[in-house]
Design an enzyme around this catalytic site. Sequence first.
Site, PDB file in Angstrom:
ATOM      1  CG  HIS A 100      36.548  44.577  39.657  1.00 13.94           C
ATOM      2  ND1 HIS A 100      35.782  45.842  39.894  1.00 13.94           N
ATOM      3  CD2 HIS A 100      36.123  43.877  40.818  1.00 13.94           C
ATOM      4  CE1 HIS A 100      35.387  46.037  41.121  1.00 13.94           C
ATOM      5  NE2 HIS A 100      35.679  45.032  41.694  1.00 13.94           N
TER       6      HIS A 100
ATOM      7  CG  HIS B  12      35.751  41.102  44.926  1.00 10.89           C
ATOM      8  ND1 HIS B  12      34.671  41.354  45.682  1.00 10.89           N
ATOM      9  CD2 HIS B  12      36.220  42.122  44.045  1.00 10.89           C
ATOM     10  CE1 HIS B  12      34.149  42.439  45.142  1.00 10.89           C
ATOM     11  NE2 HIS B  12      35.075  42.957  44.016  1.00 10.89           N
TER      12      HIS B  12
ATOM     13  NE  ARG C 214      29.707  46.698  49.247  1.00 11.31           N
ATOM     14  CZ  ARG C 214      30.604  46.956  49.015  1.00 11.31           C
ATOM     15  NH1 ARG C 214      31.099  48.094  48.601  1.00 11.31           N
ATOM     16  NH2 ARG C 214      31.927  45.734  48.796  1.00 11.31           N
ATOM     17  CG  ASP C 215      31.884  45.698  45.068  1.00  2.83           C
ATOM     18  OD1 ASP C 215      32.125  47.122  45.042  1.00  2.83           O
ATOM     19  OD2 ASP C 215      32.715  45.064  44.614  1.00  2.83           O
TER      20      ASP C 215
ATOM     21  CG  ASN D  37      32.007  43.457  41.339  1.00  3.48           C
ATOM     22  OD1 ASN D  37      32.859  43.131  41.974  1.00  3.48           O
ATOM     23  ND2 ASN D  37      31.328  44.528  41.438  1.00  3.48           N
TER      24      ASN D  37
ATOM     25  CB  CYS E  67      36.505  49.953  39.092  1.00  2.00           C
ATOM     26  SG  CYS E  67      37.818  50.735  40.445  1.00  2.00           S
TER      27      CYS E  67
END
Length: 298
Positions: free
Chosen positions: A206, A204, A12-13, A246, A237
């Site tokens: 990055h 979470h 997803r992300d 990520n 991003c």
Amino acid sequence: MDTVKLVEVGPRDGLQNEKQILDAAVKVELVNRLSRAGFANVEAASFVSPKWVPQMATSSEVMAQIERRPGVLYSALTPNLKGFEAALAAKADEVVIFGAASESFSQKNINCSIDESLARFVDVAQAAKAHGLRLRGSISCTMGCPYEGKIAPSAVARVTARMRELGCDEIDIADTIGVGTARQVQEVMRAAAAEFPLAQLSGHFHDTYGQALANILAALESGVRIFHSSVAGLGGCPYAKGATGNVASEDVLYLLHGLGMQTGVDLEQVVDAGAFISQALGRPGNSRAGNALLAKRA
């Protein structure tokens, strides 16, 4: 042995930031490979308008076709009640709502204040509870914002408290643009833990500035035991030039296993999943450990 829960966010992300649109069958195969590798939570779908996120247009199809493994949570991002209803129909186990710790980020990205954005999720939160679904809250820009710069830990604490009031079972502390440093991570986690149980907070991170693994280690030292990662370091991003997206699942697993921590995830299978999706995208993966382990095999 200390146990860490990893939430795999690549499908997803990770994928939603990839320019190349993949077939649903590829995404289904990716989710299945990741759940077979042992991830207890896979973020598999996003029920947002395909106009905004074309990569996620096949989310219902993906959720209908994945192989559901017992004990695995399949999560979906739900920006509103319409998205929630789609996630419910798709049999998601957990729905994810989101807000920012930065007022500027909230205004520029969703054209409303932090308070307004969270008020919009009241209906989604109530619906999730009524249907017995897990509710996860994600707070973006907790370490820094592309418009405001550094974010005060007190701002993160305030949004954490609001997420708690909505009934979230877990709350993600996200360094969306990857600018955080180890000491800052500890300050932010301490502030968030004053408003919500530390055992239910997740990190979470990055890797824009190459600090993600150091930040995970700092969060571990603070008592955090849930982390998000993305197979093959999928995604970028869109808000930070040069952002690498990520932190890679393979790199996080190599770190955690090296620390003697239990994850329940098979690193070699994750390396295979990373090679599979990288081949589908037609480029090398972004995981240092994954690429090293592939080279070693060759």
